[in-house]
Write a protein that holds these residues in place. Structure first.
Motif, PDB file in Angstrom:
ATOM      1  N   ALA A 101       0.830  -1.213   0.000  1.00  0.00           N
ATOM      2  CA  ALA A 101       0.000   0.000   0.000  1.00  0.00           C
ATOM      3  C   ALA A 101       0.858   1.252   0.000  1.00  0.00           C
ATOM      4  CB  ALA A 101      -0.928  -0.012   1.218  1.00  0.00           C
ATOM      5  N   GLU A 102       1.956   1.246   0.758  1.00  0.00           N
ATOM      6  CA  GLU A 102       2.801   2.437   0.867  1.00  0.00           C
ATOM      7  C   GLU A 102       3.715   2.607  -0.342  1.00  0.00           C
ATOM      8  OE1 GLU A 102       2.953   2.809   5.741  1.00  0.00           O
ATOM      9  OE2 GLU A 102       4.694   1.990   4.682  1.00  0.00           O
ATOM     10  N   MET A 103       4.147   1.510  -0.937  1.00  0.00           N
ATOM     11  CA  MET A 103       5.004   1.605  -2.130  1.00  0.00           C
ATOM     12  C   MET A 103       4.186   1.794  -3.409  1.00  0.00           C
ATOM     13  SD  MET A 103       7.957   1.244  -0.707  1.00  0.00           S
ATOM     14  CE  MET A 103       9.253   0.753  -1.804  1.00  0.00           C
ATOM     15  N   GLU A 104       2.870   1.435  -3.328  1.00  0.00           N
ATOM     16  CA  GLU A 104       1.955   1.532  -4.466  1.00  0.00           C
ATOM     17  C   GLU A 104       2.452   0.742  -5.677  1.00  0.00           C
ATOM     18  OE1 GLU A 104       1.335   5.701  -5.196  1.00  0.00           O
ATOM     19  OE2 GLU A 104      -0.076   5.903  -3.533  1.00  0.00           O
ATOM     20  N   ASN A 105       3.170  -0.341  -5.380  1.00  0.00           N
ATOM     21  CA  ASN A 105       3.751  -1.131  -6.474  1.00  0.00           C
ATOM     22  C   ASN A 105       4.195  -2.482  -5.913  1.00  0.00           C
ATOM     23  OD1 ASN A 105       6.311  -2.032  -8.074  1.00  0.00           O
ATOM     24  ND2 ASN A 105       5.219  -0.640  -9.465  1.00  0.00           N
ATOM     25  N   PHE A 106       3.806  -3.578  -6.573  1.00  0.00           N
ATOM     26  CA  PHE A 106       4.159  -4.907  -6.093  1.00  0.00           C
ATOM     27  C   PHE A 106       5.656  -5.173  -6.228  1.00  0.00           C
ATOM     28  CE2 PHE A 106      -0.308  -5.576  -6.060  1.00  0.00           C
ATOM     29  CZ  PHE A 106      -0.544  -6.671  -5.246  1.00  0.00           C
ATOM     30  N   SER A 107       6.255  -4.742  -7.321  1.00  0.00           N
ATOM     31  CA  SER A 107       7.679  -5.012  -7.546  1.00  0.00           C
ATOM     32  C   SER A 107       8.540  -4.295  -6.517  1.00  0.00           C
ATOM     33  CB  SER A 107       8.093  -4.562  -8.955  1.00  0.00           C
ATOM     34  OG  SER A 107       7.392  -5.301  -9.930  1.00  0.00           O
ATOM     35  N   ARG A 108       8.229  -3.002  -6.281  1.00  0.00           N
ATOM     36  CA  ARG A 108       9.014  -2.254  -5.300  1.00  0.00           C
ATOM     37  C   ARG A 108       8.808  -2.809  -3.893  1.00  0.00           C
ATOM     38  NH1 ARG A 108       7.425   2.321  -8.447  1.00  0.00           N
ATOM     39  NH2 ARG A 108       5.789   2.848  -6.943  1.00  0.00           N
ATOM     40  N   ALA A 109       7.572  -3.244  -3.604  1.00  0.00           N
ATOM     41  CA  ALA A 109       7.302  -3.838  -2.295  1.00  0.00           C
ATOM     42  C   ALA A 109       8.090  -5.135  -2.118  1.00  0.00           C
ATOM     43  CB  ALA A 109       5.804  -4.096  -2.138  1.00  0.00           C
ATOM     44  N   ALA A 110       8.123  -5.969  -3.167  1.00  0.00           N
ATOM     45  CA  ALA A 110       8.871  -7.224  -3.105  1.00  0.00           C
ATOM     46  C   ALA A 110      10.357  -6.955  -2.841  1.00  0.00           C
ATOM     47  CB  ALA A 110       8.687  -7.999  -4.404  1.00  0.00           C
ATOM     48  N   GLU A 111      10.889  -5.949  -3.521  1.00  0.00           N
ATOM     49  CA  GLU A 111      12.296  -5.582  -3.318  1.00  0.00           C
ATOM     50  C   GLU A 111      12.532  -5.115  -1.883  1.00  0.00           C
ATOM     51  OE1 GLU A 111      15.524  -2.383  -5.169  1.00  0.00           O
ATOM     52  OE2 GLU A 111      13.655  -2.816  -6.241  1.00  0.00           O
ATOM     53  N   GLN A 112      11.612  -4.294  -1.373  1.00  0.00           N
ATOM     54  CA  GLN A 112      11.730  -3.784  -0.001  1.00  0.00           C
ATOM     55  C   GLN A 112      11.686  -4.918   1.016  1.00  0.00           C
ATOM     56  OE1 GLN A 112      12.093  -0.584   0.968  1.00  0.00           O
ATOM     57  NE2 GLN A 112      11.723  -0.772   3.157  1.00  0.00           N
ATOM     58  N   LEU A 113      10.841  -5.914   0.750  1.00  0.00           N
ATOM     59  CA  LEU A 113      10.632  -7.029   1.683  1.00  0.00           C
ATOM     60  C   LEU A 113      11.611  -8.177   1.471  1.00  0.00           C
ATOM     61  CD1 LEU A 113       6.740  -7.053   1.391  1.00  0.00           C
ATOM     62  CD2 LEU A 113       8.024  -6.472   3.466  1.00  0.00           C
ATOM     63  N   HIS A 114      12.438  -8.079   0.415  1.00  0.00           N
ATOM     64  CA  HIS A 114      13.369  -9.152   0.051  1.00  0.00           C
ATOM     65  C   HIS A 114      12.604 -10.442  -0.225  1.00  0.00           C
ATOM     66  CE1 HIS A 114      16.592  -6.464   1.251  1.00  0.00           C
ATOM     67  NE2 HIS A 114      16.022  -6.323   2.450  1.00  0.00           N
ATOM     68  N   MET A 115      11.521 -10.292  -0.998  1.00  0.00           N
ATOM     69  CA  MET A 115      10.690 -11.426  -1.392  1.00  0.00           C
ATOM     70  C   MET A 115      10.519 -11.405  -2.901  1.00  0.00           C
ATOM     71  SD  MET A 115       7.728 -10.965   1.534  1.00  0.00           S
ATOM     72  CE  MET A 115       6.703 -12.297   0.890  1.00  0.00           C
ATOM     73  N   THR A 116      10.000 -12.497  -3.447  1.00  0.00           N
ATOM     74  CA  THR A 116       9.655 -12.502  -4.862  1.00  0.00           C
ATOM     75  C   THR A 116       8.291 -11.847  -5.040  1.00  0.00           C
ATOM     76  OG1 THR A 116       8.540 -14.641  -4.770  1.00  0.00           O
ATOM     77  CG2 THR A 116      10.933 -14.652  -5.183  1.00  0.00           C
ATOM     78  N   GLN A 117       8.026 -11.336  -6.236  1.00  0.00           N
ATOM     79  CA  GLN A 117       6.735 -10.708  -6.487  1.00  0.00           C
ATOM     80  C   GLN A 117       5.590 -11.715  -6.380  1.00  0.00           C
ATOM     81  OE1 GLN A 117       6.621  -7.932  -9.746  1.00  0.00           O
ATOM     82  NE2 GLN A 117       4.405  -8.173 -10.012  1.00  0.00           N
TER      83      GLN A 117
END
Length: 311
Positions: A13-29
Motif C-alpha cells: 500500500a505504501e510503495m503503491e507497487n508490487f515489484s518495489r514492495a517485493a524488493e523492499q521485503l526481500h521477497m519474490t513478487q
C-alpha cells in the motif's frame, strides 16, 4: 514480527507497487501477490485496485491499512517492552512534533539521543498540533511534542517548557525603529498566520482575543518558513516563537515589535498514550527532551549565548 500478511499488505500500500514492495521485503513478487490474496480471502473483501500503472487502496483497503498500522505498532511496542526487561534501550521510536519544535529544536535533541543511545532508531514525523495528536492517539506515533492545546482523554499531556512568542515585522518597515506599538496599530496591519489546527495559529488567535482585536486583513500560510519570507518582504506582521527567528534576528532581516502584553507565553508539551507501560527508549527520549530544554533555559533561554532580553 506482527502478522506477516499485514506487514506485506502495508508495504504494498505504501510503495503503491508490487515489484518495489517485493524488493523492499526481500521477497519474490509472486510471494507478495500470494500474501495479498490470502489476506483478501481472510478479510472477505478486495483490498487493492490493481492496474499496469498503479496499485491503490479500495475503501475496504483503507480500513484494513489504518488498523494494520495500529496492530503492527502495538506488536512492536509489546516486543520492545519485553526486550526492555533484559536489554539496554534499543529499537525504533516513532516521534512526532509540531512545526516549531520539530524543525527548530528537535534535531538537536535527536543528535544527542543518537550519541548517547545509538541503538535507539528515531523516526520523525512533522505536522501541526492537531495532526500529531491524532497520530499519537491512533498509535501511529509513540510520542509527540506539540505547542497547542490537546483535549483527547486517551492522551497523557505533560507540559515541560515555556515558549516565548513575539510579534515580528520586517526591518524595512516603520516599526523597526519605533518604540512601543499600540493595539490599534496592530489591528490595521495585515497579519500572516498559520492554518487552523496549528499551535502557532492557536497562539495568534489567543493573542487577538486577549487584545480584543480583530485584524482587518489576514493571510493564511501552511509553513513557518513562508511566513517569515512574507514578513521579510513587507507583506505584514506575524506572531512566531523565538526559536523560529533566531537566525533572522541575527542577520537583521526581521525584528521584534514592542507591544504591551508580549511576549505571549505558551507551553511545549509531551503527549503519549495513557498507559502504565512505556518503552525504555520512549522514557529516555522524554527525559532527554526535558533535560535539554532545562539546560537551554539555564544558558539564557535559546542556546545561542543570548538571553531572552536580547530577543
Amino acid at each position: 514480527m506482527a502478522d506477516q500478511h499485514l506487514h506485506v499488505f502495508v508495504t504494498v500500500a505504501e510503495m503503491e507497487n508490487f515489484s518495489r514492495a517485493a524488493e523492499q521485503l526481500h521477497m519474490t513478487q509472486p510471494a507478495v501477490s500470494q500474501y495479498i490474496r490470502l489476506l483478501e480471502q481472510t478479510v472477505g473483501a478486495r483490498l487493492l485496485d490493481r492496474s499496469n500503472k498503479y496499485v491503490r487502496l479500495t475503501k475496504a483497503g483503507e480500513i484494513v491499512y489504518h488498523h494494520a498500522k495500529e496492530i503492527i505498532g502495538l506488536h512492536t511496542r509489546m516486543q520492545n517492552l519485553v526486550d526492555d526487561l533484559s536489554n539496554k534501550a534499543s529499537g525504533n521510536l516513532a516521534i512526532g512534533a509540531s512545526y516549531t519544535f520539530g524543525e527548530y529544536v528537535l534535531p538537536h535533541i535527536i543528535a544527542e539521543l543518537k550519541r548517547k543511545y545509538p541503538e535507539i532508531h528515531p523516526m520523525i514525523t512533522i505536522g501541526n498540533t492537531k495532526e500529531i495528536a491524532e497520530k499519537v492517539s491512533g498509535r501511529l506515533l509513540d510520542v509527540g511534542i506539540v505547542e497547542g492545546e490537546v483535549r483527547q482523554p486517551q492522551l497523557r499531556l505533560e507540559p515541560f517548557a515555556d515558549d516565548a512568542m513575539f510579534i515580528i515585522s520586517s526591518t524595512r518597515g516603520r516599526w523597526a525603529q519605533q518604540g512601543e506599538v499600540t493595539v490599534q496599530d496592530l489591528q490595521s496591519k495585515t497579519w500572516i498566520v498559520r492554518e487552523a489546527g496549528s499551535g502557532t495559529r492557536e497562539a495568534a488567535d489567543n493573542l487577538f482575543a486577549a487584545f480584543q482585536m480583530v485584524p482587518m486583513h489576514v493571510l493564511e500560510f501552511g509553513s513557518t518558513q513562508i511566513i517569515k519570507e512574507a514578513v521579510e518582504a513587507g507583506l505584514g506582521v506575524t506572531l512566531l516563537s523565538k526559536w523560529t527567528i533566531r537566525k533572522e534576528l541575527a542577520l537583521g532581516s526581521l525584528c521584534t515589535v514592542k507591544v504591551r502584553g508580549t511576549p505571549y507565553i505558551r507551553k511545549f508539551s509531551l503527549i503519549r498514550q495513557e498507559t502504565p507501560f512505556y518503552t525504555k527508549a520512549m522514557e529516555l527520549f522524554c527525559e532527554l527532551t526535558v533535560q535539554h530544554m532545562a539546560s537551554l533555559d539555564q544558558q539564557g533561554g535559546n542556546g545561542s549565548g543570548h538571553s531572552d532580553e536580547d530577543i
